[in-house]
Design a protein around this motif. Structure first.
Motif, PDB file in Angstrom:
ATOM      1  N   CYS A   1      -0.786  -9.088  -5.748  1.00 42.82           N
ATOM      2  CA  CYS A   1      -1.619  -7.732  -6.212  1.00 42.82           C
ATOM      3  C   CYS A   1      -2.416  -8.222  -7.509  1.00 42.82           C
ATOM      4  O   CYS A   1      -1.990  -9.282  -8.291  1.00 42.82           O
ATOM      5  CB  CYS A   1      -0.300  -6.667  -6.359  1.00 42.82           C
ATOM      6  SG  CYS A   1       0.551  -6.698  -7.674  1.00 42.82           S
ATOM      7  N   THR A   2      -3.045  -7.284  -7.998  1.00 44.90           N
ATOM      8  CA  THR A   2      -3.734  -7.506  -9.274  1.00 44.90           C
ATOM      9  C   THR A   2      -2.812  -7.648 -10.726  1.00 44.90           C
ATOM     10  O   THR A   2      -3.125  -8.485 -11.538  1.00 44.90           O
ATOM     11  CB  THR A   2      -4.855  -6.640  -9.371  1.00 44.90           C
ATOM     12  OG1 THR A   2      -4.447  -5.359  -9.346  1.00 44.90           O
ATOM     13  CG2 THR A   2      -6.049  -6.881  -8.633  1.00 44.90           C
TER      14      THR A   2
ATOM     15  N   PRO B   1       2.780   0.927  -4.490  1.00 48.66           N
ATOM     16  CA  PRO B   1       1.999   0.348  -5.376  1.00 48.66           C
ATOM     17  C   PRO B   1       2.819   0.002  -6.646  1.00 48.66           C
ATOM     18  O   PRO B   1       3.712   0.774  -6.699  1.00 48.66           O
ATOM     19  CB  PRO B   1       0.587   0.927  -5.475  1.00 48.66           C
ATOM     20  CG  PRO B   1       0.943   2.336  -5.236  1.00 48.66           C
ATOM     21  CD  PRO B   1       2.044   2.267  -4.055  1.00 48.66           C
TER      22      PRO B   1
ATOM     23  N   GLU C   1       0.717  -1.091   0.050  1.00 43.56           N
ATOM     24  CA  GLU C   1      -0.153  -0.040  -0.107  1.00 43.56           C
ATOM     25  C   GLU C   1       0.735   1.148  -0.079  1.00 43.56           C
ATOM     26  O   GLU C   1       0.401   2.411  -0.560  1.00 43.56           O
ATOM     27  CB  GLU C   1      -1.084   0.036   0.999  1.00 43.56           C
ATOM     28  CG  GLU C   1      -2.055  -1.149   1.054  1.00 43.56           C
ATOM     29  CD  GLU C   1      -2.799  -1.254   2.297  1.00 43.56           C
ATOM     30  OE1 GLU C   1      -2.857  -0.251   3.055  1.00 43.56           O
ATOM     31  OE2 GLU C   1      -3.582  -2.255   2.596  1.00 43.56           O
TER      32      GLU C   1
ATOM     33  N   CYS D   1      -2.346  -1.118  -8.928  1.00 42.31           N
ATOM     34  CA  CYS D   1      -2.684  -2.131  -8.445  1.00 42.31           C
ATOM     35  C   CYS D   1      -3.411  -2.481  -7.275  1.00 42.31           C
ATOM     36  O   CYS D   1      -3.685  -1.127  -6.543  1.00 42.31           O
ATOM     37  CB  CYS D   1      -1.552  -3.310  -8.611  1.00 42.31           C
ATOM     38  SG  CYS D   1      -0.545  -2.904  -7.303  1.00 42.31           S
ATOM     39  N   SER D   2      -4.293  -3.552  -6.942  1.00 41.13           N
ATOM     40  CA  SER D   2      -4.939  -3.440  -5.701  1.00 41.13           C
ATOM     41  C   SER D   2      -4.736  -5.017  -5.281  1.00 41.13           C
ATOM     42  O   SER D   2      -4.273  -5.808  -6.002  1.00 41.13           O
ATOM     43  CB  SER D   2      -6.495  -3.178  -5.866  1.00 41.13           C
ATOM     44  OG  SER D   2      -7.081  -4.087  -6.995  1.00 41.13           O
ATOM     45  N   TRP D   3      -5.315  -5.415  -4.306  1.00 40.78           N
ATOM     46  CA  TRP D   3      -5.171  -6.706  -3.817  1.00 40.78           C
ATOM     47  C   TRP D   3      -6.080  -7.489  -4.340  1.00 40.78           C
ATOM     48  O   TRP D   3      -7.256  -6.967  -4.724  1.00 40.78           O
ATOM     49  CB  TRP D   3      -5.432  -6.774  -2.294  1.00 40.78           C
ATOM     50  CG  TRP D   3      -4.159  -5.860  -1.286  1.00 40.78           C
ATOM     51  CD1 TRP D   3      -4.426  -5.100  -0.455  1.00 40.78           C
ATOM     52  CD2 TRP D   3      -2.855  -6.280  -1.536  1.00 40.78           C
ATOM     53  NE1 TRP D   3      -3.418  -4.822   0.275  1.00 40.78           N
ATOM     54  CE2 TRP D   3      -2.349  -5.191  -0.473  1.00 40.78           C
ATOM     55  CE3 TRP D   3      -2.056  -7.096  -2.190  1.00 40.78           C
ATOM     56  CZ2 TRP D   3      -0.896  -5.396  -0.196  1.00 40.78           C
ATOM     57  CZ3 TRP D   3      -0.612  -7.270  -1.985  1.00 40.78           C
ATOM     58  CH2 TRP D   3      -0.089  -6.122  -0.933  1.00 40.78           C
TER      59      TRP D   3
ATOM     60  N   THR E   1      -4.899 -11.035   0.183  1.00 36.00           N
ATOM     61  CA  THR E   1      -4.030  -9.687   0.463  1.00 36.00           C
ATOM     62  C   THR E   1      -2.593  -9.823   0.237  1.00 36.00           C
ATOM     63  O   THR E   1      -1.791  -9.180   0.558  1.00 36.00           O
ATOM     64  CB  THR E   1      -4.215  -9.226   1.993  1.00 36.00           C
ATOM     65  OG1 THR E   1      -3.886  -9.957   2.686  1.00 36.00           O
ATOM     66  CG2 THR E   1      -5.553  -8.874   2.037  1.00 36.00           C
TER      67      THR E   1
END
Length: 143
Positions: free
Chosen positions: A117-118, A102, A99, A107-109, A114
């Motif tokens: 990352c995507t 990134p 976080e 990206c996100s989880w 968790t």
């Protein structure tokens, strides 16, 4: 699953698509050391066999993206300072983004995971459902 400072740097370097030789060409040393020797030394840093001087950390940060706060927190945890307590946050097990740091493309989880990352999921770089790497955020204990 524990992550060391060297592993963090290796994952962030690899996520940037750089080799040790590429990074070794991004900085000079005093006294001068050949690029091949710098690359070998960087490999030792990534193996946590030698410490990373602050000035070189700055040069590495210019060569590829990583969060110096994450690197410092990993170094503190590695030193196992008994005067600190830990609160955790997740780091991608494939590229070590977080976080605080990134991926450059964003990206996100992965939902329900968790630890991945995507960006890495979409590139097939990590299998969903693996271990989550927790980095300790350190704070001094009040005396």
């Amino acid at each position: 699953m524990a992550l060391t400072p060297g592993q963090y740097l290796r994952k962030r370097r690899e996520a940037a698509g750089l080799s040790l030789d590429d990074v070794a060409l991004c900085f000079e040393t005093v006294p001068p050391i050949a690029a091949a020797a710098r690359a070998e030394w960087l490999g030792l840093v990534e193996a946590d066999a030698v410490p990373l001087p602050a000035g070189i950390a700055d040069a590495l940060h210019d060569a590829f993206p990583f969060d110096p706060r994450v690197l410092a927190e990993l170094a503190y945890r590695l030193a196992d300072d008994p005067d600190n307590i830990a609160f955790g946050y997740a780091v991608c097990r494939s590229c070590a983004c977080s976080e605080l740091d990134p991926c450059g493309e964003g990206c996100s989880w992965v939902p329900g995971d968790t630890g991945l990352c995507t960006r890495c999921r979409d590139r097939g770089l990590g299998a969903p459902g693996g271990d989550t790497i927790i980095v300790a955020t350190l704070a001094k204990v009040a005396a």
